[in-house]
Motif scaffolding. Structure first.
Motif, PDB file in Angstrom:
ATOM      1  N   VAL A  87      -9.131  -7.643  32.384  1.00 17.27           N
ATOM      2  CA  VAL A  87      -9.127  -8.135  31.003  1.00 17.27           C
ATOM      3  C   VAL A  87      -8.076  -9.212  30.799  1.00 17.27           C
ATOM      4  O   VAL A  87      -8.286 -10.164  30.040  1.00 17.27           O
ATOM      5  N   TYR A  90      -9.497 -12.390  31.991  1.00 17.54           N
ATOM      6  CA  TYR A  90     -10.522 -12.826  31.032  1.00 17.54           C
ATOM      7  C   TYR A  90      -9.877 -13.512  29.831  1.00 17.54           C
ATOM      8  O   TYR A  90     -10.314 -14.582  29.405  1.00 17.54           O
ATOM      9  N   ILE A  91      -8.848 -12.909  29.306  1.00 19.51           N
ATOM     10  CA  ILE A  91      -8.170 -13.468  28.138  1.00 19.51           C
ATOM     11  C   ILE A  91      -7.535 -14.817  28.455  1.00 19.51           C
ATOM     12  O   ILE A  91      -7.528 -15.729  27.614  1.00 19.51           O
ATOM     13  N   CYS A 119     -13.906  -5.373  27.272  1.00 21.53           N
ATOM     14  CA  CYS A 119     -13.881  -4.944  25.864  1.00 21.53           C
ATOM     15  C   CYS A 119     -12.730  -3.957  25.690  1.00 21.53           C
ATOM     16  O   CYS A 119     -12.903  -2.739  25.789  1.00 21.53           O
ATOM     17  N   LYS A 123      -6.719  -6.300  22.893  1.00 22.66           N
ATOM     18  CA  LYS A 123      -6.707  -7.469  23.776  1.00 22.66           C
ATOM     19  C   LYS A 123      -7.837  -8.435  23.453  1.00 22.66           C
ATOM     20  O   LYS A 123      -7.598  -9.624  23.250  1.00 22.66           O
ATOM     21  N   THR A 124      -9.068  -7.958  23.451  1.00 23.70           N
ATOM     22  CA  THR A 124     -10.190  -8.842  23.110  1.00 23.70           C
ATOM     23  C   THR A 124     -10.749  -8.552  21.721  1.00 23.70           C
ATOM     24  O   THR A 124     -11.540  -9.317  21.187  1.00 23.70           O
ATOM     25  N   LEU A 136     -11.005 -13.395  20.509  1.00 24.12           N
ATOM     26  CA  LEU A 136     -11.210 -14.541  21.392  1.00 24.12           C
ATOM     27  C   LEU A 136     -11.803 -15.720  20.614  1.00 24.12           C
ATOM     28  O   LEU A 136     -12.838 -16.272  20.961  1.00 24.12           O
ATOM     29  N   THR A 173     -16.289  -9.733  20.329  1.00 25.30           N
ATOM     30  CA  THR A 173     -14.966 -10.157  20.802  1.00 25.30           C
ATOM     31  C   THR A 173     -14.520 -11.477  20.174  1.00 25.30           C
ATOM     32  O   THR A 173     -13.464 -12.008  20.527  1.00 25.30           O
TER      33      THR A 173
END
Length: 211
Positions: A87, A90-91, A119, A123-124, A136, A173
């Motif tokens: 994650v 991804y972020i 997910c 964070k998201t 996001l 997200t």
């Protein structure tokens, strides 16, 4: 400079797969148009993606009750740490390109495992009094999906659950821009398969230049 995650969920390469062939043309055109950007290929069939299993749930529960990470079992630590790496990567990216075939009206299970990993509350997305809110907000995403039949429109559209599910996840997200490129109908019209593929590649190259 932007960072692009090129996320593929297909065990076949571009020579045997319609989605991978179109994806290859897309990402090559993107690189040509954006030579300063970093493209990271994540092959989901060759990536360690822990499933949300008993170890993960028990570990999360312990952490939520105040237990130190070091006090978790070895399996709990390894799986939760790996999910955190996924994650966080991804972020840190700016753009996402998903490539997948349609399997039984959806995508391969490795894609679902990856989506479960990214997910992550706090964070998201985050929970608020008004409901969950995506975080996001400055990202963009694209999904290239291949299928033997036609599912993006027409009488079978209600059976399509891969792209439509991914669209929901992007909305959840907070990703504001999400596009789809469909390579479809090759099994229904095998005599037109080459033409369908060629047309999808043309579209992919056009989208890549503006992505």
């Amino acid at each position: 400079m932007a960072t692009v995650l090129y996320i593929t969920a297909n065990p076949n390469d571009h020579q045997a797969s319609y989605s991978m062939a179109v994806g290859k043309e897309f990402i090559e055109t993107y690189r040509e148009a954006n030579p300063g950007d970093e493209v990271i290929h994540i092959d989901l069939f060759k990536t360690n993606i822990p499933q949300i299993d008993g170890d993960v749930l028990s570990g999360w529960g312990k952490l939520g009750s105040g237990t130190e990470f070091s006090a978790l079992t070895a399996d709990e630590q390894a799986k939760i740490a790996r999910l955190g790496e996924i994650v966080d990567q991804y972020i840190s990216a700016d753009k996402y390109v998903y490539v997948s075939p349609m399997w039984n009206f959806s995508f391969p299970p490795v894609m679902k495992a990856y989506i479960d990993a990214i997910c992550a509350a706090g964070k998201t997305f985050k929970y608020t009094a008004e409901g969950p809110v995506g975080l996001l907000n400055n990202k963009k995403a694209l999904h290239i999906q291949a299928s033997g039949g036609v599912y993006s429109e027409g009488p079978a559209v209600g059976f399509e659950t891969g792209h439509s599910y991914l669209k929901k996840i992007m909305m959840f997200t907070g990703v504001p821009s999400f596009e789809g490129i469909f390579v479809e109908g090759m099994a229904a019209a095998p005599d037109k398969a080459a033409e369908i593929k060629a047309n999808a590649i043309v579209k992919a190259k056009e989208v890549a230049k503006q992505f």
